[in-house]
Motif scaffolding. Structure first.
Motif, PDB file in Angstrom:
ATOM      1  N   LEU A 153     -12.710  -1.655 -10.847  1.00 26.80           N
ATOM      2  CA  LEU A 153     -12.543  -3.033 -12.055  1.00 26.80           C
ATOM      3  C   LEU A 153     -12.890  -4.666 -11.847  1.00 26.80           C
ATOM      4  CD1 LEU A 153      -9.250  -1.590 -13.910  1.00 26.80           C
ATOM      5  CD2 LEU A 153     -11.754  -1.653 -15.002  1.00 26.80           C
ATOM      6  N   VAL A 154     -12.594  -4.650 -10.536  1.00 25.37           N
ATOM      7  CA  VAL A 154     -12.785  -6.378  -9.422  1.00 25.37           C
ATOM      8  C   VAL A 154     -13.749  -6.579  -9.449  1.00 25.37           C
ATOM      9  CG1 VAL A 154     -12.220  -6.969  -7.438  1.00 25.37           C
ATOM     10  CG2 VAL A 154     -10.834  -6.472  -8.828  1.00 25.37           C
ATOM     11  N   THR A 194      -7.539   6.915  -4.659  1.00 24.51           N
ATOM     12  CA  THR A 194      -8.057   6.677  -6.142  1.00 24.51           C
ATOM     13  C   THR A 194      -7.603   6.132  -7.107  1.00 24.51           C
ATOM     14  OG1 THR A 194      -8.171   9.066  -6.244  1.00 24.51           O
ATOM     15  CG2 THR A 194      -7.464   8.239  -7.647  1.00 24.51           C
ATOM     16  N   ARG A 195      -6.224   4.951  -6.926  1.00 25.81           N
ATOM     17  CA  ARG A 195      -6.267   4.271  -7.857  1.00 25.81           C
ATOM     18  C   ARG A 195      -6.775   2.697  -7.020  1.00 25.81           C
ATOM     19  NH1 ARG A 195      -1.823   0.467  -8.682  1.00 25.81           N
ATOM     20  NH2 ARG A 195      -0.991   0.258  -5.468  1.00 25.81           N
ATOM     21  N   VAL A 196      -6.403   2.667  -5.462  1.00 24.06           N
ATOM     22  CA  VAL A 196      -7.258   1.645  -4.987  1.00 24.06           C
ATOM     23  C   VAL A 196      -8.534   1.300  -5.536  1.00 24.06           C
ATOM     24  CG1 VAL A 196      -8.441   0.874  -3.226  1.00 24.06           C
ATOM     25  CG2 VAL A 196      -6.134   1.339  -3.668  1.00 24.06           C
ATOM     26  N   GLY A 220       3.562   2.270  -2.970  1.00 27.49           N
ATOM     27  CA  GLY A 220       1.740   2.702  -2.739  1.00 27.49           C
ATOM     28  C   GLY A 220       1.630   2.465  -1.905  1.00 27.49           C
ATOM     29  N   GLU A 239      -2.921   7.669  -3.913  1.00 24.49           N
ATOM     30  CA  GLU A 239      -3.431   5.942  -4.243  1.00 24.49           C
ATOM     31  C   GLU A 239      -4.799   5.615  -3.653  1.00 24.49           C
ATOM     32  OE1 GLU A 239      -1.597   2.094  -3.667  1.00 24.49           O
ATOM     33  OE2 GLU A 239      -0.884   4.615  -4.316  1.00 24.49           O
ATOM     34  N   LYS A 249     -10.145   2.852  -7.923  1.00 23.57           N
ATOM     35  CA  LYS A 249     -10.534   2.049  -9.631  1.00 23.57           C
ATOM     36  C   LYS A 249      -9.944   0.585  -9.875  1.00 23.57           C
ATOM     37  CE  LYS A 249      -8.925   6.824 -11.762  1.00 23.57           C
ATOM     38  NZ  LYS A 249      -7.926   7.532 -12.439  1.00 23.57           N
ATOM     39  N   LEU A 250      -9.044   0.092  -9.127  1.00 19.79           N
ATOM     40  CA  LEU A 250      -8.889  -1.200  -9.220  1.00 19.79           C
ATOM     41  C   LEU A 250      -9.953  -1.599  -9.323  1.00 19.79           C
ATOM     42  CD1 LEU A 250      -6.097  -3.206  -9.730  1.00 19.79           C
ATOM     43  CD2 LEU A 250      -6.323  -3.086  -7.191  1.00 19.79           C
ATOM     44  N   LEU A 251     -10.626  -1.605  -7.892  1.00 21.16           N
ATOM     45  CA  LEU A 251     -11.436  -2.794  -7.244  1.00 21.16           C
ATOM     46  C   LEU A 251     -13.143  -2.637  -8.272  1.00 21.16           C
ATOM     47  CD1 LEU A 251     -11.577  -1.255  -3.397  1.00 21.16           C
ATOM     48  CD2 LEU A 251     -10.999  -3.418  -4.541  1.00 21.16           C
ATOM     49  N   TRP A 303       0.410  -7.301  -0.486  1.00 16.65           N
ATOM     50  CA  TRP A 303      -0.955  -7.739  -1.256  1.00 16.65           C
ATOM     51  C   TRP A 303      -1.149  -9.533  -1.093  1.00 16.65           C
ATOM     52  CZ3 TRP A 303      -5.446  -6.678  -3.465  1.00 16.65           C
ATOM     53  CH2 TRP A 303      -5.321  -4.894  -2.821  1.00 16.65           C
TER      54      TRP A 303
END
Length: 945
Positions: free
Chosen positions: A271-272, A263-265, A804, A261, A267-269, A811
């Motif tokens: 991109l953000v 790692t996923r966050v 998650g 999770e 990657k999301l950050l 969120w």
């Protein structure tokens, strides 16, 4: 036959070596191995075989170089982002030179380095597990070579070596017994069998499981009784322990849900961050009239600086700190965590696949029942501690007749005994056979004292137990009746009963009738049906003159007086039943996986509440199941018995294929592959092998199943706290981003465009943003990580595997807080400047200081919001003193940056009045009040559904 093999012979042996030597007779095995039992191998032949077969040791993989392990710590997406943030921060310092050193960059680099070092320390687990396996091997072995007994290094043993074994020896290699005298080995570490296994030389017909190959001995197990001679059939990696080592090496480390999770966050950050930088730069270029290379460079730097602010720099450090502090609390509860990132997995476990022996039970045989002519007696107390009571089955006290019979039976059981009961460091232990130890403990509970008995009865002879006779007898002189000797016998009930002519009733013998014999056998079946291991005891008195001085034979084991039946079991821990109940209440399903007998496993499982019926699936049945059939079976079956290491691994993998998060507990070598493959492995610290400890993520210092449940509660609390500071960090940082973004978009409406002659004006400076992150992302977030565990966590089901760390509801709350924070901060900024939507009269520096302070206060109020998505922020405020301390520290730091002259210069701030502080506080408190209202609405909607 010690002749040298030709190369063709050796190749033929290696290719045609019997895979199942237990199915061959002793002469057949010796023929295949080309060795003579009396002469053994010659030294020359042993060297030749050693060259061909290799050393008798477990191979370790080539270690990964230290530098590669260290560099691997920097490949995580979030770590890469942090490195990028550090370089950008350093670039800002080089560009602006607004401080003596690039403090922010140094801090970020320090965080990355700290995490890299901690990750590096976790890398060598597989190599350590293999090393622990090697350490279990015997250092020396006694062999027959060139017709003589010799001691050689165990690593030099080869197939065909004849080895000698006695009580206390560690078996140096897998071998087929060719001679056995009352030999017993402890195989719990390999098969899970709680009792020592009796060994003999008889050929086994058919294909049987490891625990039932009574003519084989295995590397790494221990001889507990007797002696024997065996021909080595497998060495090194070809042994059963070698196969486990191979499986352990092949098992892959699983990524924990938290790691996945984050790692996923990350990657999301990432991109953000890129999107924010691009959008921000484009917005400034669109809104403002940018001319010249210098101004354009300013815009690029500011856009990237804002992107850096969007990354919660302290996240990895705070996650690590929260886990570390949680680990300290778990250690106080006897749960020692070896792998920080796996802590939360235990809290989300849906299944605990547990071994029986030493985990649910004490691994200490205990007498539960004694049946004599006048009735049945229940013996209380668990384990080797001689504390317990003897009562009738109905709970009543023993009458004089029954007590007399029970004392006679336990007295004889203690005399026909070679074990010793000792107390060491406050813990009672048994030296010798666990079954014999249990009989001594029962005798102590009955009030029979060893010293008094030893003064009266002195052993003068023994007829040892053998698998053929299934009996053991001892002969004693009697100080009170010197003309007689006393004979005590114990053994298999059916065998012993056939040698008895009378039975004790009270203290007087009565002739055994056929009807009474059948009743005794029925009682034995009844006890066995309760999964109790039964022994019969008998005695006899002989005139001393008739006994003679020569060694006795089994003729003295005739015309015995039957004293009673004794039923014993390796009992469940007293805390285990409650622990199982708590686990079930928390939505966790306990499953027992053991190498013990199905009947014993089922009885323990029913007693503990693991299952309601007595259905158990055996290893032989598992062999016939396809993966698909096993995937279906694991949904309902809660007990697996007589299993091998491969079976345990298959069961864990089948549970995982069903989408379940699996915690695997165990203590033996055989558990290591499954411990490593499970989502989290839990090893026993006291009785566990080094292998299981090295393969596990967590070790229980007290070997107590109840500690697992306490660790589950702590794990859930830790994960809950991780969610708290994630809510806090992300909502705070989103508030910063929104403040900066909309501050630029609404630059005209807020009156910023006319506040300065600069070409580019922002609501806050880059240094102020970094300061906010430093002040609010550190101590307050860490304080959330040590929030006390809410007792309600054990009344909730486990977190679904697919859920998650941050749910849609979380969120929504994060974005809501971010919007309120941005609106409030921009309102204060506007109200502090001339023009705009709200008229003010301050300078740009004053307005930025007001907005700067308001944003800090917003985040400090938000700390209380972050403690729960649904619960009120005002609940349990007095439970976490660290939280109040962190808030006070943050306020002091903010006051310092507002009033200390050199900090004012560094951060472009001005002094504020009391009224200014009150205004900022009033606006910032709105985030607490509005979030409370939103939680009230959320709770109301949940009640409707």
């Amino acid at each position: 036959m010690t002749e040298i093999w030709s190369p063709e012979d050796r190749t033929e042996y290696l290719e045609q070596q019997p895979a199942e030597p237990y199915r061959l007779g002793t002469e057949q095995v010796l023929t295949v191995l080309r060795v003579d039992k009396g002469a053994g191998l010659s030294r020359r032949e042993a060297r030749s075989r050693l060259e061909r077969c290799g050393k008798n040791e477990l191979r370790a993989e080539e270690p990964v170089p230290a530098w590669r392990k260290f560099l691997a710590q920097f490949t995580d997406v979030l770590v890469v982002l942090l490195l990028a943030a550090a370089f950008v921060s350093a670039g800002l310092w080089l560009y602006e030179r607004d401080a003596a050193l690039p403090y922010e960059a140094i801090a970020i680099f320090a965080i990355v380095l700290l995490n890299a070092v901690m990750g590096y320390c976790q890398q060598a687990r597989a190599e350590q597990a293999i090393a622990a396996l090697r350490q279990m091997s015997a250092a020396q072995a006694r062999v027959v070579r060139d017709g003589a007994h010799q001691t050689v290094p165990a690593a030099e043993l080869v197939p065909g070596d004849i080895i000698l074994l006695e009580e206390g020896d560690t078996v140096p290699a897998d071998a087929r017994l060719i001679q056995s005298t009352a030999l017993q080995t402890a195989e719990a570490a390999l098969t899970g069998e709680s009792l020592p296994v009796r060994k003999d030389t008889a050929t086994v017909t058919g294909e049987v499981e490891l625990g039932d190959r009574h003519n084989m001995i295995y590397s790494g197990t221990a001889v507990t009784y007797g002696r024997g001679l065996a021909a080595v059939t497998a060495t090194g990696m070809r042994t059963e322990m070698g196969r486990i080592a191979g499986m352990l090496r092949a098992a892959q480390d699983e990524t924990t849900p938290l790691q996945a999770e984050l790692t996923r966050v990350g990657k999301l950050l990432g991109l953000v961050v890129v999107a924010i930088a691009v959008v921000m730069i484009a917005t400034i270029l669109f809104v403002e009239d940018i001319q010249g290379v210098s101004a354009l460079f300013d815009v690029l730097i500011l856009g990237v600086a804002l992107a850096v602010a969007a990354v919660p720099e302290g996240l990895p450090a705070i996650v690590t700190a929260a886990l570390s502090l949680g680990v300290q609390r778990m250690a106080q509860k006897k749960a020692i965590v070896r792998h920080l990132a796996a802590v939360e997995t235990l809290g989300s476990a849906e299944v605990i696949a547990t071994d029986k022996t030493g985990t649910l039970t004490k691994n200490e045989m205990t007498v539960r029942a004694v049946a004599t002519a006048s009735g049945h007696v229940t013996v209380s107390g668990i384990g080797y501690a001689p504390v317990g009571q003897l009562t009738r089955d109905d709970g009543g006290d023993l009458d004089e007749l029954l007590r007399s019979e029970v004392e006679c039976a336990l007295f004889a059981a203690e005399q026909a005994n070679n074990a010793a009961l000792q107390e060491q460091d406050g813990r009672w232990i048994v030296q010798g056979d666990p079954t014999e130890g249990a009989l001594i403990v029962a005798a102590r509970k009955a009030g029979l004292e060893a010293a008094a008995l030893g003064n009266r009865f002195v052993r003068i002879a023994e007829i040892p137990f053998s698998s053929e006779r299934k009996l053991m007898s001892t002969v004693h002189s009697d100080a009170e009746h010197q003309e007689h000797v006393f004979i005590a016998t114990k053994g298999a009930p059916d065998v012993l009963l056939a040698r008895c002519s009378h039975e004790f009733v009270g203290r007087h013998p009565r002739a055994l009738t056929e009807e009474r014999r059948n009743e005794i056998l029925a009682t034995n079946e009844e006890l066995a049906g309760k999964a109790l291991r039964t022994l019969a005891v008998a005695s006899r008195s002989l005139p001393k003159d008739n006994f003679g001085s020569s060694a006795p034979d089994d003729a003295v084991e005739q015309d015995l007086v039957f004293l009673g039946l004794i039923g014993m079991i390796d009992p469940p821990r007293e805390e285990a039943r409650e622990a199982v109940a708590r686990a079930r209440a928390a939505g966790i399903r306990p499953i027992m996986i053991t190498g013990d007998h199905p009947r014993t496993a089922s009885a323990i499982a029913v007693e503990l509440g693991i299952m309601a019926d007595t259905r158990a699936v055996t290893g032989a049945q598992l062999e016939g199941m396809s993966d698909e059939a096993l995937d279906h079976a694991v949904r309902d079956v809660s007990v697996y018995a007589r299993v091998n290491p491969e079976h345990k691994l298959r069961i864990v993998q089948a549970l995982q294929r069903n989408g379940l998060t699996v915690a695997m507990t165990g203590d033996g070598v055989n558990d290591a592959p499954a411990l490593k493959a499970a989502d989290i492995g839990v090893a026993m610290g006291m009785t566990g092998t080094d292998v299981s400890k090295e393969a596990a993520d967590m070790v229980l210092a007290d070997d107590n199943f109840a500690t697992i449940v306490a660790a589950v509660e702590e794990g859930r609390g830790i994960f809950s706290n991780i969610r708290k500071f994630l809510r806090y960090l992300l909502s705070s940082n989103i508030g910063e981003v929104m403040t900066m973004f909309f501050g630029v978009v609404l630059i005209e409406a807020l009156g910023l465009s006319g506040a300065s002659g600069d070409k580019v004006v922002l609501p806050l400076l880059a240094t102020q943003i970094l300061w906010i992150n430093f002040v609010t992302d550190g101590a307050p977030a860490l304080a959330l990580g040590v929030d006390p565990v809410d007792p309600a966590v054990m009344r909730r089901p486990p977190r679904p595997r697919e859920e998650g760390v941050l749910t849609p509801r979380t969120w929504a709350g994060i974005i809501f807080v971010g919007v309120v924070t941005a609106v409030g901060t921009l309102f204060v900024l506007d109200a502090s400047l001339p023009g705009g939507l709200v008229e003010g009269s301050g300078t740009l520096r004053y307005a930025q200081t007001m907005a700067f302070t308001t944003l800090v206060l917003f985040q400090l109020f938000n700390v209380f919001n972050a403690r729960s998505d649904e619960g009120s922020a005002f609940e349990g405020l007095d439970r976490n003193a660290w939280l109040w301390g962190a808030i006070a520290l943050a306020l002091l730091l903010q006051i310092a940056v507002i009033y200390i002259p050199f900090l004012q210069k560094a951060f472009s701030t001005v002094s504020l009045s009391v009224c200014d502080w009150l205004f900022c506080t009033a606006v910032a408190s709105s985030v607490l009040l509005l979030r409370e209202l939103s939680k009230v609405v959320t709770r109301a909607m949940d009640r409707r559904h």
